[in-house]
Motif scaffolding. Structure first.
Motif, PDB file in Angstrom:
ATOM      1  N   SER A   1     -12.275   3.243  -5.615  1.00 47.56           N
ATOM      2  CA  SER A   1     -11.162   4.157  -5.367  1.00 47.56           C
ATOM      3  C   SER A   1     -10.605   4.559  -6.742  1.00 47.56           C
ATOM      4  O   SER A   1      -9.835   3.819  -7.353  1.00 47.56           O
ATOM      5  CB  SER A   1     -10.113   3.451  -4.509  1.00 47.56           C
TER       6      SER A   1
ATOM      7  N   ASN B   1     -12.790   8.078  -3.508  1.00 47.44           N
ATOM      8  CA  ASN B   1     -14.019   7.351  -3.152  1.00 47.44           C
ATOM      9  C   ASN B   1     -15.248   7.873  -3.888  1.00 47.44           C
ATOM     10  O   ASN B   1     -16.241   7.168  -4.011  1.00 47.44           O
ATOM     11  CB  ASN B   1     -14.288   7.431  -1.645  1.00 47.44           C
TER      12      ASN B   1
ATOM     13  N   GLY C   1      -4.609  11.996   1.378  1.00 46.79           N
ATOM     14  CA  GLY C   1      -4.842  10.555   1.425  1.00 46.79           C
ATOM     15  C   GLY C   1      -5.573   9.992   0.229  1.00 46.79           C
ATOM     16  O   GLY C   1      -5.897   8.813   0.203  1.00 46.79           O
TER      17      GLY C   1
ATOM     18  N   TYR D   1       0.853  -1.201   0.000  1.00 48.85           N
ATOM     19  CA  TYR D   1       0.000   0.000   0.000  1.00 48.85           C
ATOM     20  C   TYR D   1       0.887   1.249   0.000  1.00 48.85           C
ATOM     21  O   TYR D   1       1.282   1.759   1.051  1.00 48.85           O
ATOM     22  CB  TYR D   1      -0.976  -0.014   1.184  1.00 48.85           C
TER      23      TYR D   1
ATOM     24  N   GLU E   1     -16.609  -0.529  -1.962  1.00 50.69           N
ATOM     25  CA  GLU E   1     -15.795   0.677  -2.169  1.00 50.69           C
ATOM     26  C   GLU E   1     -15.341   0.823  -3.610  1.00 50.69           C
ATOM     27  O   GLU E   1     -15.097  -0.170  -4.289  1.00 50.69           O
ATOM     28  CB  GLU E   1     -14.537   0.637  -1.259  1.00 50.69           C
TER      29      GLU E   1
ATOM     30  N   TYR F   1      -4.492  -3.330  -3.139  1.00 46.66           N
ATOM     31  CA  TYR F   1      -5.846  -3.531  -2.605  1.00 46.66           C
ATOM     32  C   TYR F   1      -6.182  -5.012  -2.392  1.00 46.66           C
ATOM     33  O   TYR F   1      -7.328  -5.359  -2.140  1.00 46.66           O
ATOM     34  CB  TYR F   1      -6.873  -2.847  -3.512  1.00 46.66           C
TER      35      TYR F   1
HETATM   36  C1  AVJ Z   1      -8.901   6.029   2.486  1.00 40.29           C
HETATM   37  C2  AVJ Z   1     -10.235   5.916   0.539  1.00 40.29           C
HETATM   38  C3  AVJ Z   1      -7.995   6.671   0.384  1.00 40.29           C
HETATM   39  O1  AVJ Z   1      -9.001   4.179  -1.448  1.00 40.29           O
HETATM   40  O2  AVJ Z   1      -6.948   3.756  -0.955  1.00 40.29           O
HETATM   41  C4  AVJ Z   1      -7.435   1.366   1.338  1.00 40.29           C
HETATM   42  C5  AVJ Z   1      -9.210   3.254   1.439  1.00 40.29           C
HETATM   43  N1  AVJ Z   1      -9.448   0.833   0.888  1.00 40.29           N
HETATM   44  N2  AVJ Z   1      -7.480   0.046   1.055  1.00 40.29           N
HETATM   45  C6  AVJ Z   1      -8.096   4.059  -0.625  1.00 40.29           C
HETATM   46  C7  AVJ Z   1      -8.692   1.861   1.231  1.00 40.29           C
HETATM   47  C8  AVJ Z   1      -8.698  -0.263   0.791  1.00 40.29           C
HETATM   48  C9  AVJ Z   1      -8.362   4.330   0.846  1.00 40.29           C
HETATM   49  N3  AVJ Z   1      -8.903   5.717   1.065  1.00 40.29           N
END
Ligand code: AVJ
Length: 320
Positions: A282, A162, A157, A53, A280, A206
């Motif tokens: 992204s 999102n 961030g 990440y 989600e 992810y």
């Molecule tokens: C907090 C929305 C920026 O989208 O990278 C991280 C959330 N989800 N791993 C992203 C997230 C899975 C993150 N954010």
């Protein structure tokens, strides 16, 4: 003295209605905000430590490498409004260079902010501080104690990812209006944006080897069990997280590993094996596409900083 203000918290009924509408839809979905209960927030912090990440680490590198340049572009004396402040660590690192006149920490619940903002106020007694609990994604009504001059919205961030691009545009327009309302000028936006890159890197970020992102996603079911008095069996679901090239976004799902019925307050649903709940998105932008979005939202004089691999970007844009 720091001010702590809680604006209308979402009622239990509204939360239930929102969740049930999503879970009963033909393609079941939930808002990513439900990923962040107490454990979810800790799991997200763990995600940020994972080798795969890269966003958190890369953004921090950009801020530290270009701190002076960024601070100079903004100028001293800003009303720094931190959207999704959490532990306030990212904003606090800017203070020495940026020297804001006021720091406004905004998060969903003022409770989350109490400790962090109190500690910060102690470290920086000269900066006026306000902690505000509100859901800024639905409405951006700041309390009167927030200065109107020189408002700098801080949205790091890559949380902007999102939103669907059209929603992102609407949200950015709101921020721009909140900078310039009542004729006040000088404000702007400091935002972190994750950039488009190789699918293999995005997929790994992810769907990490340790399974922390999987736990983060699956924990949503435990949160739903509490919020809806539901009976999701975590062991009957698996995490899916991958980059969708056509839509330029990461999609996260929870996928049923067997046919099952789930019950909750006032209802139930049968999920087939392989059926998914979309949890989600992204979005990943190119530098140019995101700068265009800022311009469309009414911002100008966009400056941006990136890392050597151009995996992430920090933008400063002016509102007037
Ligand atoms: C907090 C929305 C920026 O989208 O990278 C991280 C959330 N989800 N791993 C992203 C997230 C899975 C993150 N954010």
């Amino acid at each position: 003295m720091t001010q702590f203000i809680q604006l209308l918290e979402q009622g239990k009924q509204t939360i239930e209605d929102e969740l049930l509408a999503g879970l009963n839809a033909s393609c079941a979905h939930t808002s990513p905000k439900f990923l962040y209960d107490a454990l979810g927030s800790k799991l997200f912090e763990a995600i940020c430590e994972l080798p795969e990440y890269y966003p958190t680490r890369t953004e921090a590198e950009i801020f530290s490498r270009h701190a002076r340049d960024i601070a100079q572009s903004i100028g001293a004396g800003a009303t720094l409004i931190d959207l999704g402040a959490g532990n306030c660590a990212k904003a606090a690192r800017l203070f020495p260079q940026l020297q804001p006149a006021q720091y406004v920490a905004v998060d969903i619940s003022v409770e989350f902010l109490h400790e962090a903002v109190s500690r910060l106020q102690h470290r920086f007694p000269a900066i006026d501080m306000v902690a505000v609990g509100m859901d800024f994604s639905t409405e951006l009504a700041l309390p009167d104690s927030v200065r109107e001059e020189n408002r700098l919205f801080f949205y790091p961030g890559s949380s902007i990812g999102n939103f669907m691009p059209e929603q992102a545009l609407a949200f950015l327009r709101h921020l721009k209006e909140a900078c310039t309302q009542d004729g006040y000028g000088g404000g702007g936006l400091l935002i972190g944006v994750d950039l488009l890159k190789d699918k293999s890197i995005l997929d790994a970020a992810y769907d990490d080897a340790l399974g922390v992102t999987a736990s983060f996603n699956l924990n949503l079911l435990l949160h739903l069990n509490r919020l809806l008095d539901a009976d999701f069996d975590v062991r009957a679901w698996r995490h899916r997280g991958f980059f969708n090239r056509q839509l330029s976004r990461i999609e996260m799902y929870l996928e049923a590993t067997s046919k099952q019925t789930v019950r909750w307050t006032g209802g139930m649903r049968c999920f087939e094996q392989g059926e998914r709940i979309h949890t989600e998105n992204s979005y990943k932008y190119t530098q140019q596409d995101f700068i265009n979005l800022l311009t469309q939202a009414g911002f100008n004089n966009v400056r941006f900083w990136s890392d050597p691999q151009q995996w992430f970007m920090v933008c400063h844009a002016q509102a007037a």
